[in-house]
Design an enzyme around this catalytic site. Structure first.
Site, PDB file in Angstrom:
ATOM      1  N   GLY A   1       0.856  -1.186   0.000  1.00 20.08           N
ATOM      2  CA  GLY A   1       0.000   0.000   0.000  1.00 20.08           C
ATOM      3  C   GLY A   1       0.885   1.227   0.000  1.00 20.08           C
TER       4      GLY A   1
ATOM      5  N   ARG B   1      15.001   6.094  10.489  1.00 16.93           N
ATOM      6  CA  ARG B   1      14.256   7.182  11.143  1.00 16.93           C
ATOM      7  C   ARG B   1      14.652   7.180  12.623  1.00 16.93           C
ATOM      8  NH1 ARG B   1       8.758   5.081   8.307  1.00 16.93           N
ATOM      9  NH2 ARG B   1       9.127   5.976   6.244  1.00 16.93           N
TER      10      ARG B   1
ATOM     11  N   ARG C   1       2.705  12.077  10.529  1.00 19.10           N
ATOM     12  CA  ARG C   1       3.716  11.138  11.055  1.00 19.10           C
ATOM     13  C   ARG C   1       5.032  11.871  11.283  1.00 19.10           C
ATOM     14  NH1 ARG C   1       4.979   5.801   7.652  1.00 19.10           N
ATOM     15  NH2 ARG C   1       6.253   7.269   6.453  1.00 19.10           N
TER      16      ARG C   1
ATOM     17  N   ARG D   1       6.688  10.623  -2.191  1.00 17.64           N
ATOM     18  CA  ARG D   1       5.831   9.511  -1.783  1.00 17.64           C
ATOM     19  C   ARG D   1       4.389   9.701  -2.263  1.00 17.64           C
ATOM     20  NH1 ARG D   1       8.097   6.329   2.749  1.00 17.64           N
ATOM     21  NH2 ARG D   1      10.319   6.647   2.508  1.00 17.64           N
TER      22      ARG D   1
ATOM     23  N   ASP E   1      -9.973   3.279   6.577  1.00 24.48           N
ATOM     24  CA  ASP E   1     -10.601   4.542   6.928  1.00 24.48           C
ATOM     25  C   ASP E   1     -10.537   4.652   8.445  1.00 24.48           C
ATOM     26  OD1 ASP E   1     -12.108   6.764   7.160  1.00 24.48           O
ATOM     27  OD2 ASP E   1     -13.776   6.098   5.903  1.00 24.48           O
TER      28      ASP E   1
HETATM   29  N1  LIG Z   1      10.005  -4.459  -2.537  1.00 22.27           N
HETATM   30  C1  LIG Z   1      10.181  -4.171  -1.257  1.00 22.27           C
HETATM   31  N2  LIG Z   1       9.571  -3.109  -0.716  1.00 22.27           N
HETATM   32  C2  LIG Z   1       9.768  -2.868   0.584  1.00 22.27           C
HETATM   33  C3  LIG Z   1      10.554  -3.690   1.402  1.00 22.27           C
HETATM   34  N3  LIG Z   1      10.550  -3.198   2.654  1.00 22.27           N
HETATM   35  C4  LIG Z   1       9.763  -2.106   2.629  1.00 22.27           C
HETATM   36  N4  LIG Z   1       9.297  -1.906   1.379  1.00 22.27           N
HETATM   37  C5  LIG Z   1       8.374  -0.885   0.900  1.00 22.27           C
HETATM   38  O1  LIG Z   1       9.092   0.307   0.705  1.00 22.27           O
HETATM   39  C6  LIG Z   1       8.204   1.398   0.861  1.00 22.27           C
HETATM   40  C7  LIG Z   1       8.854   2.437   1.743  1.00 22.27           C
HETATM   41  O2  LIG Z   1       8.988   1.918   3.045  1.00 22.27           O
HETATM   42  P1  LIG Z   1       9.446   2.869   4.243  1.00 22.27           P
HETATM   43  O3  LIG Z   1      10.643   3.666   3.802  1.00 22.27           O
HETATM   44  O4  LIG Z   1       9.578   2.078   5.466  1.00 22.27           O
HETATM   45  O5  LIG Z   1       8.264   3.943   4.337  1.00 22.27           O
HETATM   46  P2  LIG Z   1       6.688   3.803   4.622  1.00 22.27           P
HETATM   47  O6  LIG Z   1       6.039   3.177   3.442  1.00 22.27           O
HETATM   48  O7  LIG Z   1       6.272   5.211   4.768  1.00 22.27           O
HETATM   49  O8  LIG Z   1       6.490   2.999   5.845  1.00 22.27           O
HETATM   50  C8  LIG Z   1       6.910   0.822   1.395  1.00 22.27           C
HETATM   51  O9  LIG Z   1       5.990   0.695   0.321  1.00 22.27           O
HETATM   52  C9  LIG Z   1       7.283  -0.540   1.891  1.00 22.27           C
HETATM   53  O10 LIG Z   1       6.211  -1.435   1.811  1.00 22.27           O
HETATM   54  C10 LIG Z   1      11.167  -4.819   0.799  1.00 22.27           C
HETATM   55  O11 LIG Z   1      11.865  -5.614   1.418  1.00 22.27           O
HETATM   56  N5  LIG Z   1      10.941  -5.002  -0.521  1.00 22.27           N
HETATM   57  N1  LIG Z   2      -6.994   4.482  10.021  1.00 21.25           N
HETATM   58  C1  LIG Z   2      -6.189   5.479  10.401  1.00 21.25           C
HETATM   59  N2  LIG Z   2      -6.699   6.672  10.720  1.00 21.25           N
HETATM   60  C2  LIG Z   2      -5.883   7.689  11.065  1.00 21.25           C
HETATM   61  N3  LIG Z   2      -4.555   7.615  11.148  1.00 21.25           N
HETATM   62  C3  LIG Z   2      -3.985   6.443  10.819  1.00 21.25           C
HETATM   63  C4  LIG Z   2      -4.753   5.315  10.429  1.00 21.25           C
HETATM   64  N4  LIG Z   2      -3.926   4.292  10.168  1.00 21.25           N
HETATM   65  C5  LIG Z   2      -2.664   4.742  10.400  1.00 21.25           C
HETATM   66  N5  LIG Z   2      -2.704   6.037  10.813  1.00 21.25           N
HETATM   67  C6  LIG Z   2      -1.555   6.910  11.090  1.00 21.25           C
HETATM   68  O1  LIG Z   2      -0.997   7.280   9.823  1.00 21.25           O
HETATM   69  C7  LIG Z   2       0.420   7.384   9.922  1.00 21.25           C
HETATM   70  C8  LIG Z   2       1.045   6.461   8.876  1.00 21.25           C
HETATM   71  O2  LIG Z   2       0.842   5.112   9.249  1.00 21.25           O
HETATM   72  P1  LIG Z   2       1.951   4.002   9.030  1.00 21.25           P
HETATM   73  O3  LIG Z   2       1.480   2.771   9.689  1.00 21.25           O
HETATM   74  O4  LIG Z   2       3.275   4.524   9.439  1.00 21.25           O
HETATM   75  O5  LIG Z   2       1.886   3.880   7.441  1.00 21.25           O
HETATM   76  P2  LIG Z   2       2.766   3.022   6.403  1.00 21.25           P
HETATM   77  O6  LIG Z   2       3.470   1.949   7.178  1.00 21.25           O
HETATM   78  O7  LIG Z   2       1.770   2.472   5.451  1.00 21.25           O
HETATM   79  O8  LIG Z   2       3.691   3.987   5.770  1.00 21.25           O
HETATM   80  C9  LIG Z   2       0.795   7.012  11.332  1.00 21.25           C
HETATM   81  O9  LIG Z   2       1.041   8.197  12.078  1.00 21.25           O
HETATM   82  C10 LIG Z   2      -0.423   6.269  11.868  1.00 21.25           C
HETATM   83  O10 LIG Z   2      -0.574   6.451  13.249  1.00 21.25           O
END
Ligand SMILES: Nc1nc2c(ncn2[C@@H]2O[C@H](COP(=O)(O)OP(=O)(O)O)[C@@H](O)[C@H]2O)c(=O)[nH]1
Ligand SMILES: Nc1ncnc2c1ncn2[C@@H]1O[C@H](COP(=O)(O)OP(=O)(O)O)[C@@H](O)[C@H]1O
Length: 401
Positions: free
Chosen positions: A142, A175, A268, A279, A303
């Site tokens: 996602g 981070r 976040r 992003r 949601d």
């Molecule tokens: N293909 C691939 N995608 C990854 C992997 N680990 C994390 N990601 C993806 O990389 C993207 C960025 O991850 P991250 O930098 O942690 O940021 P976030 O999506 O905001 O949590 C996200 O879509 C993750 O699902 C991996 O091992 N392989």
């Molecule tokens: N259903 C929701 N409603 C409001 N805030 C949410 C919901 N789900 C996640 N969040 C918040 O949105 C931000 C991004 O979530 P996160 O889990 O880090 O996303 P991802 O891993 O997909 O990048 C976080 O601060 C989290 O607490």
């Protein structure tokens, strides 16, 4: 009933069938398969960390130093080798930890043959033997900020013994709250590229300008604990897993709107403005691919967090009484020095404590009829159980003799 056909591979025979003479060392095992003698262990370098492999080709009377792939077992005080088929050798390491005792050296499996074409050399490949089967991994994808991490964390908190997280490798900077080895393996680009080349990754992709990847070991480690593996990876990675031999459940998480996605990402507070914009740009194509490609088995709208989590649990069959986690039972075979091994079709009986079956204190069966997986990860589906010397062990041996 005739004599039980026991044989010892404890000591190397001085004279191998091919006529070659080998140094006898207790930590070496030799086995003949398809015109070749495989000599395992006993590396020339005594300080070697893992077991060495050399091959004597009887048709050419040449020694071959093969390319050795996969997870290599550490050296040990002794080993036994038996061949349950023509494609692999089963190794029992003496004095090893309970769940580290049985290994496979693949010598002619489809994986080995494919790698031989790539490397242009003779290839052998190790994998660790594991009891039982791994559960289908869950792939969650996602756009950034949709809530993947939040949902995965909730699941792991509520069901700590059910699920394990596949710790990815990434070249992006950590981070503030992120810990190396827990959230990611933070890696140098050159190191990660070399490991990708060496076949250590199940999948990898360039995402938001950084390299991310799932190592085979990361997924296997979770399964080794008897847990179901969760992969939080991008859509490209999900596509690679779909194309691999791994069967998984694919879930895509959608935001209620682009505005809400942006709000969450900014709230976040982990990315710079430039990164947030990148992003958000990428989110559009990720959403298009996620929703329309048919790649995903399930699409969940995040949601309201509580509602979305309930729907996720329902998908995973966790909405009712979840029952108990699959436990990986400890393997309690500690092989003493003088054991006997009886090889039957799909079954290997190991007699511990004495070569005399009737006097044996412990008799174990290794059932290799349902093996799956294999090098370069783990060979799973191995069944190990204690047998009563008065029934099953004798029955098998009777059929052999
Ligand atoms: N293909 C691939 N995608 C990854 C992997 N680990 C994390 N990601 C993806 O990389 C993207 C960025 O991850 P991250 O930098 O942690 O940021 P976030 O999506 O905001 O949590 C996200 O879509 C993750 O699902 C991996 O091992 N392989
Ligand atoms: N259903 C929701 N409603 C409001 N805030 C949410 C919901 N789900 C996640 N969040 C918040 O949105 C931000 C991004 O979530 P996160 O889990 O880090 O996303 P991802 O891993 O997909 O990048 C976080 O601060 C989290 O607490």
């Amino acid at each position: 009933m005739g004599e039980a056909p026991a044989f010892y591979i404890e000591e190397l025979p001085e004279e191998l069938p091919s006529g070659i003479t080998l140094k006898s060392r207790s930590c070496e095992a030799a086995i003949d398969i398809g015109g070749k003698t495989y000599l395992i262990g006993g590396a020339d370098d005594e300080s070697a960390l893992s077991l060495g492999v050399r091959i004597f080709d009887k048709s050419t009377s040449q020694w071959i130093n093969p390319t050795v792939l996969g997870t290599k077992p550490k050296t040990c005080k002794g080993l036994w080798a038996v061949s349950p088929g023509q494609d692999r050798v089963l190794i029992i390491r003496k004095g090893s930890q309970p769940d580290d005792g049985i290994w496979f050296l693949e010598v002619d499996t489809p994986y080995v043959r494919e790698q031989e074409k790539l490397h242009g050399t003779k290839v052998v490949a190790w994998s660790k033997g594991m009891r039982g089967n791994a559960q289908k991994p869950i792939v969650i994808s996602g756009p950034s900020g949709v809530g993947k991490g939040t949902l995965v964390n909730k699941l792991m908190e509520e069901f700590p013994s059910f699920f394990g997280f596949s710790v990815s490798h990434t070249t992006r900077a950590p981070r503030v709250m992120e810990k190396d080895g827990i959230h990611y393996h933070f890696t140098e680009k050159s190191v990660m590229e070399r490991d990708i080349k060496d076949g250590k990754f199940l999948e990898y992709a360039s995402v938001h300008g950084n390299l991310y990847g799932t190592s085979i070991e990361a997924v296997e480690l979770v399964a080794d604990e008897g847990k179901r593996c969760i992969l939080d990876i991008d859509v490209q990675g999900a596509r690679s897993v779909r194309a691999s031999s791994i069967e998984a459940m694919f879930i895509f998480i959608c935001p209620p709107s682009m505005e809400e996605l942006e709000r969450r990402l900014r709230a976040r507070g982990t990315e710079t403005e430039e990164q947030v914009l990148k992003r958000l740009r990428n989110a559009k194509s990720e959403l298009e691919q996620g929703v329309s490609s048919g790649l995903f088995d399930h699409i969940l709208y995040n949601d309201n967090l509580g509602d979305c989590y309930q729907r996720l649990k329902k998908l995973l069959g966790l909405d009712g009484n979840a029952g108990s986690a699959v436990q990986s039972l400890p393997l309690e075979i500690n092989l003493p020095l003088k054991d006997s091994v009886y090889v039957g079709k799909n079954k290997i009986i190991i007699c511990c404590g004495s070569s005399e079956l009737k006097e044996s204190h412990s008799l174990f069966a290794l059932d290799v009829s349902s093996l799956n997986g294999g090098a370069p990860g783990r060979t799973r589906g191995l069944a190990i159980y204690q047998v009563d010397p008065c029934c099953e062990g004798l029955e098998v041996i009777n059929k052999l003799s």
